[in-house]
Enzyme design. Structure first.
Site, PDB file in Angstrom:
ATOM      1  N   SER A   9       0.836  -1.065  -0.043  1.00 21.79           N
ATOM      2  CA  SER A   9       0.160   0.030   0.131  1.00 21.79           C
ATOM      3  C   SER A   9       0.952   1.050  -0.064  1.00 21.79           C
ATOM      4  O   SER A   9       1.515   1.498   0.887  1.00 21.79           O
ATOM      5  CB  SER A   9      -0.884   0.141   1.278  1.00 21.79           C
ATOM      6  OG  SER A   9      -1.468   1.284   1.398  1.00 21.79           O
ATOM      7  N   HIS A  34      -1.257  -1.005  -4.353  1.00 20.29           N
ATOM      8  CA  HIS A  34      -2.481  -0.659  -3.783  1.00 20.29           C
ATOM      9  C   HIS A  34      -2.406   0.694  -3.673  1.00 20.29           C
ATOM     10  O   HIS A  34      -1.560   1.406  -2.702  1.00 20.29           O
ATOM     11  CB  HIS A  34      -2.553  -1.850  -2.519  1.00 20.29           C
ATOM     12  CG  HIS A  34      -3.860  -1.458  -1.753  1.00 20.29           C
ATOM     13  ND1 HIS A  34      -5.027  -1.842  -2.319  1.00 20.29           N
ATOM     14  CD2 HIS A  34      -4.172  -0.601  -0.636  1.00 20.29           C
ATOM     15  CE1 HIS A  34      -6.134  -1.693  -1.378  1.00 20.29           C
ATOM     16  NE2 HIS A  34      -5.741  -0.732  -0.588  1.00 20.29           N
ATOM     17  N   ASP A  36      -4.669   3.975  -2.126  1.00 18.27           N
ATOM     18  CA  ASP A  36      -5.661   4.425  -1.354  1.00 18.27           C
ATOM     19  C   ASP A  36      -6.015   5.697  -1.515  1.00 18.27           C
ATOM     20  O   ASP A  36      -5.318   6.720  -1.062  1.00 18.27           O
ATOM     21  CB  ASP A  36      -5.232   3.850   0.433  1.00 18.27           C
ATOM     22  CG  ASP A  36      -5.152   2.631   0.760  1.00 18.27           C
ATOM     23  OD1 ASP A  36      -6.173   2.013   0.363  1.00 18.27           O
ATOM     24  OD2 ASP A  36      -3.989   2.501   1.014  1.00 18.27           O
ATOM     25  N   MET A  38      -8.734   8.692  -0.177  1.00 19.92           N
ATOM     26  CA  MET A  38      -9.681   8.858   0.923  1.00 19.92           C
ATOM     27  C   MET A  38     -10.119  10.329   0.577  1.00 19.92           C
ATOM     28  O   MET A  38      -9.137  11.381   0.324  1.00 19.92           O
ATOM     29  CB  MET A  38      -8.804   8.802   2.253  1.00 19.92           C
ATOM     30  CG  MET A  38      -8.267   7.580   2.262  1.00 19.92           C
ATOM     31  SD  MET A  38      -7.395   7.504   4.245  1.00 19.92           S
ATOM     32  CE  MET A  38      -6.723   5.763   4.119  1.00 19.92           C
ATOM     33  N   HIS A  67      -8.282   1.652  -4.396  1.00 19.24           N
ATOM     34  CA  HIS A  67      -9.283   1.352  -3.278  1.00 19.24           C
ATOM     35  C   HIS A  67      -9.803   2.796  -2.857  1.00 19.24           C
ATOM     36  O   HIS A  67      -9.115   3.552  -2.412  1.00 19.24           O
ATOM     37  CB  HIS A  67      -8.421   0.856  -2.045  1.00 19.24           C
ATOM     38  CG  HIS A  67      -9.424   0.457  -0.914  1.00 19.24           C
ATOM     39  ND1 HIS A  67      -8.968   0.401   0.255  1.00 19.24           N
ATOM     40  CD2 HIS A  67     -10.908   0.752  -0.624  1.00 19.24           C
ATOM     41  CE1 HIS A  67      -9.866   0.287   1.293  1.00 19.24           C
ATOM     42  NE2 HIS A  67     -10.908   0.537   0.430  1.00 19.24           N
ATOM     43  N   MET A  69     -11.963   4.976  -0.967  1.00 24.69           N
ATOM     44  CA  MET A  69     -12.709   5.398   0.252  1.00 24.69           C
ATOM     45  C   MET A  69     -13.278   6.687   0.295  1.00 24.69           C
ATOM     46  O   MET A  69     -13.021   7.776   0.947  1.00 24.69           O
ATOM     47  CB  MET A  69     -11.732   5.322   1.488  1.00 24.69           C
ATOM     48  CG  MET A  69     -11.220   3.730   1.922  1.00 24.69           C
ATOM     49  SD  MET A  69      -9.789   3.717   2.552  1.00 24.69           S
ATOM     50  CE  MET A  69      -8.536   3.673   1.260  1.00 24.69           C
ATOM     51  N   MET A 138     -11.995  -5.407   4.828  1.00 31.24           N
ATOM     52  CA  MET A 138     -11.212  -4.654   5.397  1.00 31.24           C
ATOM     53  C   MET A 138     -10.669  -5.223   6.748  1.00 31.24           C
ATOM     54  O   MET A 138     -12.013  -5.515   7.586  1.00 31.24           O
ATOM     55  CB  MET A 138     -12.026  -3.257   5.692  1.00 31.24           C
ATOM     56  CG  MET A 138     -11.923  -2.259   4.575  1.00 31.24           C
ATOM     57  SD  MET A 138     -10.390  -1.933   3.699  1.00 31.24           S
ATOM     58  CE  MET A 138      -9.476  -1.297   4.990  1.00 31.24           C
ATOM     59  N   GLY A 143      -9.454   4.298   6.813  1.00 36.77           N
ATOM     60  CA  GLY A 143      -8.813   5.655   7.000  1.00 36.77           C
ATOM     61  C   GLY A 143      -7.388   5.824   7.433  1.00 36.77           C
ATOM     62  O   GLY A 143      -6.894   6.831   6.918  1.00 36.77           O
ATOM     63  N   PHE A 144      -6.895   4.854   7.958  1.00 36.29           N
ATOM     64  CA  PHE A 144      -5.356   4.950   8.287  1.00 36.29           C
ATOM     65  C   PHE A 144      -4.664   3.680   8.207  1.00 36.29           C
ATOM     66  O   PHE A 144      -5.006   2.612   8.257  1.00 36.29           O
ATOM     67  CB  PHE A 144      -5.166   5.210   9.854  1.00 36.29           C
ATOM     68  CG  PHE A 144      -6.093   6.724  10.148  1.00 36.29           C
ATOM     69  CD1 PHE A 144      -5.496   7.785  10.082  1.00 36.29           C
ATOM     70  CD2 PHE A 144      -7.523   6.378  10.673  1.00 36.29           C
ATOM     71  CE1 PHE A 144      -6.481   8.959  10.317  1.00 36.29           C
ATOM     72  CE2 PHE A 144      -8.130   7.704  10.781  1.00 36.29           C
ATOM     73  CZ  PHE A 144      -7.815   9.004  10.536  1.00 36.29           C
ATOM     74  N   GLY A 145      -3.338   3.910   7.857  1.00 31.67           N
ATOM     75  CA  GLY A 145      -2.638   2.954   7.871  1.00 31.67           C
ATOM     76  C   GLY A 145      -1.961   2.532   9.426  1.00 31.67           C
ATOM     77  O   GLY A 145      -1.946   3.239  10.170  1.00 31.67           O
ATOM     78  N   GLY A 146      -1.222   1.362   9.538  1.00 30.07           N
ATOM     79  CA  GLY A 146      -0.659   1.163  10.799  1.00 30.07           C
ATOM     80  C   GLY A 146      -1.475   0.720  11.947  1.00 30.07           C
ATOM     81  O   GLY A 146      -1.074   0.875  13.094  1.00 30.07           O
ATOM     82  N   ASP A 176      -7.160  -6.172   3.687  1.00 29.47           N
ATOM     83  CA  ASP A 176      -6.431  -4.986   3.782  1.00 29.47           C
ATOM     84  C   ASP A 176      -6.525  -4.464   5.116  1.00 29.47           C
ATOM     85  O   ASP A 176      -7.581  -4.049   5.675  1.00 29.47           O
ATOM     86  CB  ASP A 176      -7.392  -3.814   2.745  1.00 29.47           C
ATOM     87  CG  ASP A 176      -6.501  -2.407   2.597  1.00 29.47           C
ATOM     88  OD1 ASP A 176      -5.413  -2.473   3.202  1.00 29.47           O
ATOM     89  OD2 ASP A 176      -7.278  -1.626   1.864  1.00 29.47           O
ATOM     90  N   GLY A 177      -5.185  -4.185   5.686  1.00 23.50           N
ATOM     91  CA  GLY A 177      -5.115  -3.702   6.939  1.00 23.50           C
ATOM     92  C   GLY A 177      -4.294  -4.564   7.997  1.00 23.50           C
ATOM     93  O   GLY A 177      -4.798  -5.567   8.180  1.00 23.50           O
ATOM     94  N   GLY A 178      -3.440  -4.282   8.672  1.00 25.02           N
ATOM     95  CA  GLY A 178      -2.675  -4.754   9.507  1.00 25.02           C
ATOM     96  C   GLY A 178      -2.073  -6.175   9.080  1.00 25.02           C
ATOM     97  O   GLY A 178      -1.711  -7.013  10.081  1.00 25.02           O
ATOM     98  N   GLY A 198       0.859  -2.319   4.008  1.00 29.23           N
ATOM     99  CA  GLY A 198       1.513  -0.957   3.976  1.00 29.23           C
ATOM    100  C   GLY A 198       2.773  -0.837   4.803  1.00 29.23           C
ATOM    101  O   GLY A 198       3.770  -0.883   4.536  1.00 29.23           O
ATOM    102  N   SER A 199       2.334  -0.433   6.438  1.00 26.60           N
ATOM    103  CA  SER A 199       3.472  -0.176   7.229  1.00 26.60           C
ATOM    104  C   SER A 199       4.323  -1.457   7.286  1.00 26.60           C
ATOM    105  O   SER A 199       5.430  -1.227   7.440  1.00 26.60           O
ATOM    106  CB  SER A 199       2.653  -0.048   8.468  1.00 26.60           C
ATOM    107  OG  SER A 199       1.425   0.718   8.522  1.00 26.60           O
TER     108      SER A 199
HETATM  109  C1  DX5 Z   1      -6.506   1.750   5.346  1.00 23.51           C
HETATM  110  C2  DX5 Z   1      -5.978   1.301   3.973  1.00 23.51           C
HETATM  111  C3  DX5 Z   1      -5.054   0.336   3.699  1.00 23.51           C
HETATM  112  C4  DX5 Z   1      -3.744   0.662   4.579  1.00 23.51           C
HETATM  113  C5  DX5 Z   1      -3.197  -0.180   4.879  1.00 23.51           C
HETATM  114  O1  DX5 Z   1      -7.671   2.404   5.191  1.00 23.51           O
HETATM  115  O2  DX5 Z   1      -7.075   1.126   3.238  1.00 23.51           O
HETATM  116  O3  DX5 Z   1      -4.971  -0.101   2.607  1.00 23.51           O
HETATM  117  O4  DX5 Z   1      -2.780   1.462   3.666  1.00 23.51           O
HETATM  118  O5  DX5 Z   1      -2.067  -0.283   5.861  1.00 23.51           O
HETATM  119  P1  DX5 Z   1      -1.595  -1.204   6.920  1.00 23.51           P
HETATM  120  O6  DX5 Z   1      -0.965  -2.316   6.244  1.00 23.51           O
HETATM  121  O7  DX5 Z   1      -0.391  -0.411   7.606  1.00 23.51           O
HETATM  122  O8  DX5 Z   1      -2.337  -1.398   7.851  1.00 23.51           O
HETATM  123 ZN    ZN Z   2      -6.741   0.168   1.300  1.00 23.99          ZN
END
Ligand code: DX5
Ligand code: ZN
Length: 219
Positions: A9, A34, A36, A38, A67, A69, A138, A143-146, A176-178, A198-199
């Site tokens: 991501s 990927h 994102d 928003m 993606h 959002m 999801m 909304g946020f990475g990490g 997607d996420g974590g 992502g992170s």
């Molecule tokens: C969250 C995004 C994800 C995000 C994932 O709203 O849709 O794609 O970038 O980031 P990580 O892998 O850090 O959870």
């Molecule tokens: Zn995403």
């Protein structure tokens, strides 16, 4: 079963060194980009928009998985097609006429994806699954990475896989996420096809190696 794809991501990239990070993904074993988007309305955050995607697409040599959002995604389907999106994912929760939206995405030559928030039941897709190329589950609140991975996702993957098999659909399941090396294999075993990270990738010391490690784990 086909190989599990890894989609870094770009939200977690260094935006002041975006070309470097895009080239890193090109050179790595990653399968997709990927992206994102928003809008600060559908989710409580604003990421980046069209000009940034256009510049990423200029350098990206792999599938671009966008993606959205955002509310009212129908307004931007043509724009995202022209910017180089290969897969365009809209949120179930943002679409009043999901079937129409899916047809509109495909009419622009893109694969059509639907993302589900953690609270949205996979069974709501029973009547559209044959029209969906990708379901993005999801595993955090968007909304946020990490953020930390929500454990209930494993069960959702299994339930969704059952629906896909039962309906004879060829839909891919994306998570997607974590995502990290701690949950990747279990997600694959539950039935996931694409893992967004992502992170875990970008905050690691050696992102190329981290991606290679994920691919090895999933091989
Ligand atoms: C969250 C995004 C994800 C995000 C994932 O709203 O849709 O794609 O970038 O980031 P990580 O892998 O850090 O959870
Ligand atoms: Zn995403």
């Amino acid at each position: 079963m086909s190989q599990t794809l890894v989609a870094p991501s770009v939200l977690a990239a260094d935006f002041a060194n975006l070309q470097r990070d895009v080239e890193m993904i090109n050179e790595s074993q990653a399968d997709w980009f990927h992206i994102d988007i928003m809008d600060g309305v559908f989710v409580p955050n604003i990421s980046f928009g069209m000009p940034v995607l256009r510049d990423i697409a200029k350098h990206a040599k792999k599938i671009i998985d966008v993606h959205l959002m955002i509310v009212e995604p129908d307004r931007y389907i043509k724009t995202f097609a022209s910017l180089g999106a290969d897969v365009l994912t809209v949120h179930y929760e943002a679409c009043t006429h999901l079937h129409r939206t899916l047809q509109a995405i495909k009419a622009e030559g893109m694969k059509a994806g639907v993302a589900l928030n953690p609270h949205t039941n996979v069974h709501l897709l029973e009547d559209t699954i044959q029209d969906i190329d990708l379901v993005c589950l999801m595993s955090v609140n968007p909304g946020f990475g990490g953020q930390s991975f929500i454990e209930n996702t494993y069960q959702k993957v299994k339930d969704l896989r059952e629906i896909i098999v039962e309906k004879g659909a060829s839909t891919k399941i994306e998570i997607d996420g974590g995502v990290t090396n701690k949950n990747a294999l279990q997600l694959k075993e539950a039935g996931a096809d694409v893992l967004v990270a992502g992170s875990y990738v970008f905050k690691s010391e050696d992102p190329i190696q981290t991606i290679a490690g994920l691919k090895d784990l999933l091989a």
